[in-house]
Design a protein around this motif. Structure first.
Motif, PDB file in Angstrom:
ATOM      1  N   SER A 171     -12.718   1.131  -2.682  1.00 37.84           N
ATOM      2  CA  SER A 171     -13.278  -0.197  -2.716  1.00 37.84           C
ATOM      3  C   SER A 171     -13.535  -0.744  -1.349  1.00 37.84           C
ATOM      4  O   SER A 171     -14.267  -1.716  -1.030  1.00 37.84           O
ATOM      5  CB  SER A 171     -12.183  -1.194  -3.562  1.00 37.84           C
TER       6      SER A 171
ATOM      7  N   ILE B 200       0.880  -1.163  -0.198  1.00 35.13           N
ATOM      8  CA  ILE B 200      -0.093  -0.034   0.097  1.00 35.13           C
ATOM      9  C   ILE B 200       0.866   1.283   0.134  1.00 35.13           C
ATOM     10  O   ILE B 200       0.523   2.144  -0.838  1.00 35.13           O
ATOM     11  CB  ILE B 200      -0.737   0.107   1.258  1.00 35.13           C
TER      12      ILE B 200
ATOM     13  N   MET C 293       1.916   2.271  -3.405  1.00 35.94           N
ATOM     14  CA  MET C 293       1.030   2.743  -4.423  1.00 35.94           C
ATOM     15  C   MET C 293       1.092   3.958  -4.583  1.00 35.94           C
ATOM     16  O   MET C 293       1.395   5.008  -3.742  1.00 35.94           O
ATOM     17  CB  MET C 293      -0.421   2.301  -3.870  1.00 35.94           C
ATOM     18  N   ASN C 294       0.790   4.627  -5.625  1.00 34.55           N
ATOM     19  CA  ASN C 294       0.578   5.995  -5.886  1.00 34.55           C
ATOM     20  C   ASN C 294      -0.737   6.584  -5.305  1.00 34.55           C
ATOM     21  O   ASN C 294      -1.828   5.845  -4.973  1.00 34.55           O
ATOM     22  CB  ASN C 294       0.637   6.482  -7.323  1.00 34.55           C
TER      23      ASN C 294
ATOM     24  N   ASP D 229      -3.389   7.721  -6.439  1.00 31.30           N
ATOM     25  CA  ASP D 229      -4.787   7.087  -7.270  1.00 31.30           C
ATOM     26  C   ASP D 229      -5.069   6.061  -6.974  1.00 31.30           C
ATOM     27  O   ASP D 229      -6.207   5.577  -6.767  1.00 31.30           O
ATOM     28  CB  ASP D 229      -4.682   7.475  -8.737  1.00 31.30           C
ATOM     29  N   GLU D 230      -3.944   5.086  -6.673  1.00 37.93           N
ATOM     30  CA  GLU D 230      -4.380   3.676  -6.477  1.00 37.93           C
ATOM     31  C   GLU D 230      -4.686   3.782  -5.027  1.00 37.93           C
ATOM     32  O   GLU D 230      -5.645   2.707  -4.688  1.00 37.93           O
ATOM     33  CB  GLU D 230      -2.839   2.851  -6.775  1.00 37.93           C
ATOM     34  N   ARG D 231      -4.152   4.147  -4.254  1.00 39.76           N
ATOM     35  CA  ARG D 231      -4.505   4.302  -2.692  1.00 39.76           C
ATOM     36  C   ARG D 231      -6.017   4.733  -2.570  1.00 39.76           C
ATOM     37  O   ARG D 231      -6.832   4.241  -1.872  1.00 39.76           O
ATOM     38  CB  ARG D 231      -3.934   5.317  -1.851  1.00 39.76           C
ATOM     39  N   ARG D 232      -6.347   5.754  -3.428  1.00 38.40           N
ATOM     40  CA  ARG D 232      -7.923   6.373  -3.396  1.00 38.40           C
ATOM     41  C   ARG D 232      -8.838   5.381  -3.907  1.00 38.40           C
ATOM     42  O   ARG D 232      -9.795   4.940  -3.186  1.00 38.40           O
ATOM     43  CB  ARG D 232      -7.804   7.651  -4.271  1.00 38.40           C
ATOM     44  N   GLU D 233      -8.253   4.664  -4.759  1.00 41.50           N
ATOM     45  CA  GLU D 233      -9.404   3.471  -5.544  1.00 41.50           C
ATOM     46  C   GLU D 233      -9.437   2.379  -4.248  1.00 41.50           C
ATOM     47  O   GLU D 233     -10.412   1.706  -4.203  1.00 41.50           O
ATOM     48  CB  GLU D 233      -8.827   3.180  -6.571  1.00 41.50           C
ATOM     49  N   LEU D 234      -8.305   1.991  -3.852  1.00 44.34           N
ATOM     50  CA  LEU D 234      -8.333   0.820  -2.707  1.00 44.34           C
ATOM     51  C   LEU D 234      -9.288   1.121  -1.676  1.00 44.34           C
ATOM     52  O   LEU D 234     -10.242   0.545  -1.213  1.00 44.34           O
ATOM     53  CB  LEU D 234      -6.885   0.537  -2.066  1.00 44.34           C
TER      54      LEU D 234
END
Length: 61
Positions: free
Chosen positions: A58, A44, A47-48, A50-55
């Motif tokens: 979810s 985690i 992650m960049n 955007d990836e953290r926000r998406e995670l």
């Protein structure tokens, strides 16, 4: 009468020998279950944004 004879012939011509017993599935754990909490946190952290926000979306959906 002819239909009955065909059905009967078909029934008795079937192979009724028992099938070989199936082996139970292997009880090996998938590799994914061997990941530790520390490894997940490290992934985690890598992650960049955007990836953290998406995670996060979810997880809380």
């Amino acid at each position: 009468m002819e239909l009955t004879e065909k059905i009967e012939a078909n029934f008795y011509s079937q192979d009724l020998t028992p099938a070989a017993p199936q082996q139970p599935p292997e009880s090996k754990q998938p590799a994914a279950t061997k990941i530790s909490g520390k490894e997940i946190l490290e992934a985690i952290r890598l992650m960049n944004a955007d990836e953290r926000r998406e995670l996060t979306r979810s997880l809380f959906a």
